[in-house]
Design a protein around this motif. Structure first.
Motif, PDB file in Angstrom:
ATOM      1  N   LEU A 111      -7.175  55.954 -98.999  1.00 23.63           N
ATOM      2  CA  LEU A 111      -5.900  55.055 -98.556  1.00 23.63           C
ATOM      3  C   LEU A 111      -5.945  54.799 -96.889  1.00 23.63           C
ATOM      4  O   LEU A 111      -5.574  53.718 -96.916  1.00 23.63           O
ATOM      5  N   THR A 112      -6.608  55.453 -96.286  1.00 23.03           N
ATOM      6  CA  THR A 112      -6.809  55.167 -94.739  1.00 23.03           C
ATOM      7  C   THR A 112      -8.124  55.510 -94.433  1.00 23.03           C
ATOM      8  O   THR A 112      -8.277  56.341 -93.438  1.00 23.03           O
ATOM      9  N   PRO A 113      -8.958  54.771 -94.896  1.00 20.12           N
ATOM     10  CA  PRO A 113     -10.520  55.074 -94.583  1.00 20.12           C
ATOM     11  C   PRO A 113     -10.808  55.068 -92.992  1.00 20.12           C
ATOM     12  O   PRO A 113     -11.431  55.882 -92.589  1.00 20.12           O
ATOM     13  N   ALA A 114     -10.296  54.033 -92.146  1.00 19.57           N
ATOM     14  CA  ALA A 114     -10.810  53.979 -91.015  1.00 19.57           C
ATOM     15  C   ALA A 114     -10.162  54.963 -90.378  1.00 19.57           C
ATOM     16  O   ALA A 114     -10.871  55.807 -89.223  1.00 19.57           O
ATOM     17  N   ALA A 115      -8.893  55.461 -90.378  1.00 22.88           N
ATOM     18  CA  ALA A 115      -8.590  56.681 -89.595  1.00 22.88           C
ATOM     19  C   ALA A 115      -9.083  57.967 -90.039  1.00 22.88           C
ATOM     20  O   ALA A 115      -9.450  58.549 -89.138  1.00 22.88           O
ATOM     21  N   GLU A 116      -9.497  58.189 -91.187  1.00 22.33           N
ATOM     22  CA  GLU A 116     -10.132  59.061 -91.782  1.00 22.33           C
ATOM     23  C   GLU A 116     -11.562  59.346 -91.239  1.00 22.33           C
ATOM     24  O   GLU A 116     -12.008  60.578 -90.947  1.00 22.33           O
ATOM     25  N   ASP A 146     -12.600  58.358 -88.464  1.00 23.34           N
ATOM     26  CA  ASP A 146     -12.520  58.725 -87.007  1.00 23.34           C
ATOM     27  C   ASP A 146     -12.390  60.037 -86.990  1.00 23.34           C
ATOM     28  O   ASP A 146     -12.985  60.726 -86.263  1.00 23.34           O
ATOM     29  N   LYS A 147     -11.387  60.667 -87.909  1.00 20.61           N
ATOM     30  CA  LYS A 147     -11.383  62.098 -87.924  1.00 20.61           C
ATOM     31  C   LYS A 147     -12.510  62.909 -88.266  1.00 20.61           C
ATOM     32  O   LYS A 147     -13.010  63.733 -87.489  1.00 20.61           O
ATOM     33  N   LYS A 189      -7.343  61.886-100.865  1.00 18.69           N
ATOM     34  CA  LYS A 189      -6.424  60.770-100.635  1.00 18.69           C
ATOM     35  C   LYS A 189      -6.458  60.040 -99.302  1.00 18.69           C
ATOM     36  O   LYS A 189      -6.401  59.011 -99.276  1.00 18.69           O
ATOM     37  N   ALA A 190      -6.838  60.548 -98.223  1.00 15.68           N
ATOM     38  CA  ALA A 190      -6.885  59.966 -97.136  1.00 15.68           C
ATOM     39  C   ALA A 190      -7.972  59.009 -96.833  1.00 15.68           C
ATOM     40  O   ALA A 190      -7.933  58.116 -96.332  1.00 15.68           O
TER      41      ALA A 190
END
Length: 193
Positions: free
Chosen positions: A12-17, A19-20, A8-9
């Protein structure tokens, strides 16, 4: 790593994911057993169900691929998908220095493992051959690749697009080869559905 939350991450939020993911410690074996082998099975199983159990039709004619032929095609597709991830990681790693990135196989393998997420998930549409056109939603994986490559391979932003395009071209060549090999696993039909 929770499979559903990660999927899901990354969608929906590829840049932040990404980075993680860049900061996480993974092993090739761990990524295969906890992520790749599970998600890569989706299009293979869905394709088997769609072609051999549900069947398809067009212009008033219907067809179904035999169970053994469908099963052998699904297994071949699955195994080739698993192998492709490793080959893509080798390609990403080999090309990184050409685009001022860092050569790091584990980071390249993480890109190869997580970038195809959208494509694997979109493979579920193969369950119903009439909906298989929706598998095109898997092209979002190209965007995931574009976002992930520079973050994990440390490529400068101005070279990220060219790096991604070169990798996509290499991917197209690899996909054609994989598709041709998988087509031979469908006896008597040479992959023609």
């Amino acid at each position: 790593m929770n499979l559903v939350e990660r999927a899901k991450a990354i969608i929906l939020t590829p840049a932040a994911e990404w980075d993680k993911i860049a900061g996480e410690t993974h092993t090739v074996q761990g990524l295969y057993t906890n992520w790749i082998m599970i998600l890569a099975a989706i299009p293979a199983i869905a394709g088997f169900i769609g072609l051999s159990i549900v069947g398809g039709g067009m212009f008033g004619m219907s067809f179904r691929v035999g169970v053994m032929a469908g099963l052998s095609h699904a297994v071949a597709t699955y195994l080739l998908s698993l192998g492709s991830v490793y080959v893509f990681a080798l390609i990403y790693d080999a090309l990184a220095p050409s685009f001022d990135g860092e050569k790091n196989f584990l980071q390249a393998f993480k890109v190869a493992a997580f970038a195809p997420t959208a494509s694997w998930l979109a493979g579920i549409f193969n369950v119903l051959p009439a909906l298989s056109i929706l598998s095109l939603l898997g092209l979002y994986s190209l965007y995931l690749l574009y976002v992930g490559l520079p973050r994990l391979m440390k490529t400068p932003p101005e070279k990220a697009m060219v790096y991604t395009v070169v990798v996509i071209i290499a991917g197209i060549v690899l996909s054609v080869v994989v598709g041709m090999v998988a087509a031979f696993a469908l006896p008597g039909r040479m992959g023609m559905f």
